[in-house]
Motif scaffolding. Structure first.
Motif, mmCIF file in Angstrom:
data_model
loop_
_atom_site.group_PDB
_atom_site.id
_atom_site.type_symbol
_atom_site.label_atom_id
_atom_site.label_comp_id
_atom_site.label_asym_id
_atom_site.label_seq_id
_atom_site.Cartn_x
_atom_site.Cartn_y
_atom_site.Cartn_z
ATOM 1 N N GLU A 1 19.044 19.601 -31.994
ATOM 2 C CA GLU A 1 18.580 20.656 -31.088
ATOM 3 C C GLU A 1 17.067 20.774 -31.081
ATOM 4 O OE1 GLU A 1 19.583 25.360 -30.227
ATOM 5 O OE2 GLU A 1 19.982 24.500 -32.197
ATOM 6 N N ALA B 1 23.059 16.222 -25.092
ATOM 7 C CA ALA B 1 21.767 16.794 -25.486
ATOM 8 C C ALA B 1 20.689 16.519 -24.455
ATOM 9 C CB ALA B 1 21.344 16.245 -26.850
ATOM 10 N N ILE C 1 24.994 17.784 -31.764
ATOM 11 C CA ILE C 1 24.199 18.505 -30.763
ATOM 12 C C ILE C 1 23.342 19.577 -31.441
ATOM 13 C CG2 ILE C 1 24.344 20.126 -28.837
ATOM 14 C CD1 ILE C 1 26.702 18.562 -27.810
#
Length: 559
Positions: free
Chosen positions: A261, A545, A257
């Motif tokens: 990003e 995400a 994650i």
């Protein structure tokens, strides 16, 4: 009298496990459904010719004549894929996708990604637009999944959901501790270890990293814990290995994650990860050890890993990254070659179940790009031809097909495993015979290929069907959140990850129950296999995400 009381308590404990499982899965998805901000435009495009205000709902918006464009323009001077309007931390940007007539901002042609501001004039073909602030909120649109309003009852707190999961696992551990009417508190030790791992993960996610939601992680914890406790009486050493793999999966989840990003970072790693994936499969072919008919295991000391499971995460990354790049680069050939190499290498290793999963994922990714059913039909015909050739040269696979749909005729040969699954699933009834009290665990591949039968026998149909629904419902969850994703990469990767998990689950459940040929793939999060568990957490990270709340705390936006 005491024995009667104990028998009643045992039955009530099994019923409680089923009830808790249903409540946990319901609240995981209810929280996802309720904690979504109202549908509203982020900005507006004012059409200077028609006077229409076009709401911009997405973080990335394709503009063109193509039917699949987010903003479709009926202008013959506009290319099918003309440009992309997107939002990043720096602000709103526009990039031309090699259109014929070009894209202009305030009279200047766009040659690369360019920042745009409120009141800027954008020319796309013969059409002219002005970028406006959001002037009014639209009514929230009905959605097949998220249909609640702000006035709805608030969702269960993440901490309360974790407490529910802990109690459910506790009931499973207590049930397992009294299997065969004997006291063995090893399951309680395993439960304690997994609970500590789960709560540390919860603390890191919600207190240290300060994520604003925890539903997907809670679902993963519930599924992993169930799989770990199912292993206690099958192989307690493997139960501890599965627990450590769950910890590794949670760490991988947090890392992935963070790694994805920044959507702009993905393009830089796209080729590197593709090469690494091919190298992992190549190493597997050279050094792989044959287990269960496939050379897909590598043993390093006392540790065995299955690289093909980890390549699933890389494949989703590369596939979604390719489609994301196609907004500026129309070449799909590299991804097609990469897919062909992966499937061919898996087939060479004899891992046809995973090869099939990769192929289905390729179809999903390709269709999301083209929307062309003819291409899908052509690919399926090619796959059918390849499957026919495989059956000619792999007789043990042909044996599985020969028993498909008629396992009772081959009960003592090719259909032996499926026949045992059907028999023991029926014996488990609605609430199961209790963890450790089943008999299916004594058969070959019970903890992996046949684990749905073990789950149904020992915990009952209520729990096993609830788990299947939980994994299947991920596709509806991802479909609902992808319109809010900060990048096309997130949207595509989340949908493909959910599709891969559902395909894998279907092959496992339907294969073991004779609705499909037995392919030897694992049940996500539940089956024995550390590499599989880590891979599942990686796939879950793509879905996480895609939820715009995941990175909300960094933006200071907790909507």
């Amino acid at each position: 009298m005491l024995q009667v009381v104990l028998d009643i308590a045992t039955v009530l404990l099994r019923v409680l496990i089923s009830v808790y499982a249903v409540i946990i899965v319901y609240h995981c998805f209810a929280a996802m459904r309720r904690q979504r901000r109202p549908e509203a435009p982020l900005i507006m495009l004012y059409d200077c010719l028609s006077g229409e205000k076009i709401p911009i709902l997405f973080w990335e918006n394709s503009i063109g004549r193509n039917r699949g464009s987010d903003i479709r323009l009926a202008d013959p001077t506009v290319s099918r894929d003309h440009c992309v309007l997107l939002r990043r931390e720096e602000g709103w940007m526009i990039t031309d996708t090699n259109s014929k007539s070009g894209t202009f901002v305030n009279g200047r042609q766009v040659t690369k990604r360019q920042l745009i501001y409120i009141d800027d004039k954008i020319c796309i073909g013969s059409s002219e637009f002005v970028l406006l602030r959001r002037t009014e909120l639209e009514e929230e649109k009905p959605n097949s999944w998220y249909f609640s309003r702000a006035k709805d009852k608030p969702s269960m707190k993440s901490s309360n959901l974790m407490i529910l999961i802990t109690f459910c696992h506790l009931f499973m551990a207590v049930s397992a501790s009294f299997a065969y009417d004997k006291q063995d508190f090893t399951p309680m030790t395993v439960f304690a270890g997994f609970t500590i791992i789960s709560w540390v993960f919860f603390f890191v996610s919600t207190v240290i990293i300060k994520r604003v939601n925890f539903e997907l992680e809670a679902l993963g914890i519930f599924l992993c814990g169930t799989g770990v406790l199912l292993l206690v009486h099958n192989d307690v050493k493997q139960a501890y290995v599965q627990m450590i793999a769950s910890l590794a999966g949670m760490i991988f989840f947090l890392f992935l994650i963070k790694f994805i990003e920044n959507p702009d970072r993905i393009a830089g790693w796209h080729t590197i990860i593709m090469v690494m994936a091919v190298l992992m499969l190549a190493i597997n072919i050279i050094f792989g050890k044959v287990q269960y008919g496939a050379a897909n295991w590598i043993t390093i000391g006392s540790v065995s890993i299955q690289p093909s499971e980890l390549v699933k995460v890389a494949y989703i990354f590369v596939g979604a990254g390719t489609l994301d790049q196609l907004q500026t680069n129309k070449n799909l050939i590299v991804f097609i070659i990469f897919s062909g190499v992966c499937v061919a290498m898996l087939a060479f290793m004899g891992d046809f179940g995973t090869a099939l999963i990769f192929f289905v994922t390729f179809l999903l990714i390709s269709f999301m790009r083209s929307g062309d059913f003819r291409m899908l039909i052509l690919a399926l015909v090619g796959a059918a031809l390849g499957g026919t050739i495989i059956l000619q040269f792999k007789p043990y696979i042909a044996d599985r097909f020969s028993a498909w749909g008629k396992v009772w005729e081959f009960e003592q040969s090719a259909g032996f495993q499926q026949a045992r699954v059907l028999t023991n699933t029926a014996s488990g009834g609605l609430f199961g015979v209790g963890i450790g009290n089943g008999y299916l665990k004594y058969y070959f591949a019970a903890a992996s290929d046949l684990v749905f039968g073990v789950l149904s026998e020992e915990l009952g149909l209520v729990v096993s069907v609830t788990i299947a629904i939980a994994i299947g419902a991920l596709v509806f969850y991802t479909r609902a959140i992808t319109t809010r994703s900060r990048s096309t990469f997130y949207s595509i990767s989340a949908c493909c990850a959910a599709g891969l998990l559902i395909c894998q689950m279907s092959l496992n459940i339907f294969g073991s129950t004779d609705l499909l040929p037995l392919t030897g793939v694992t049940l996500p999060f539940i089956s024995q296999g550390g590499s599989s568990v880590i891979s599942c957490w990686g796939l879950l990270a793509f879905m996480k995400a895609a939820d715009e709340r995941t990175y909300a705390i960094k933006r200071g936006d907790n909507r």
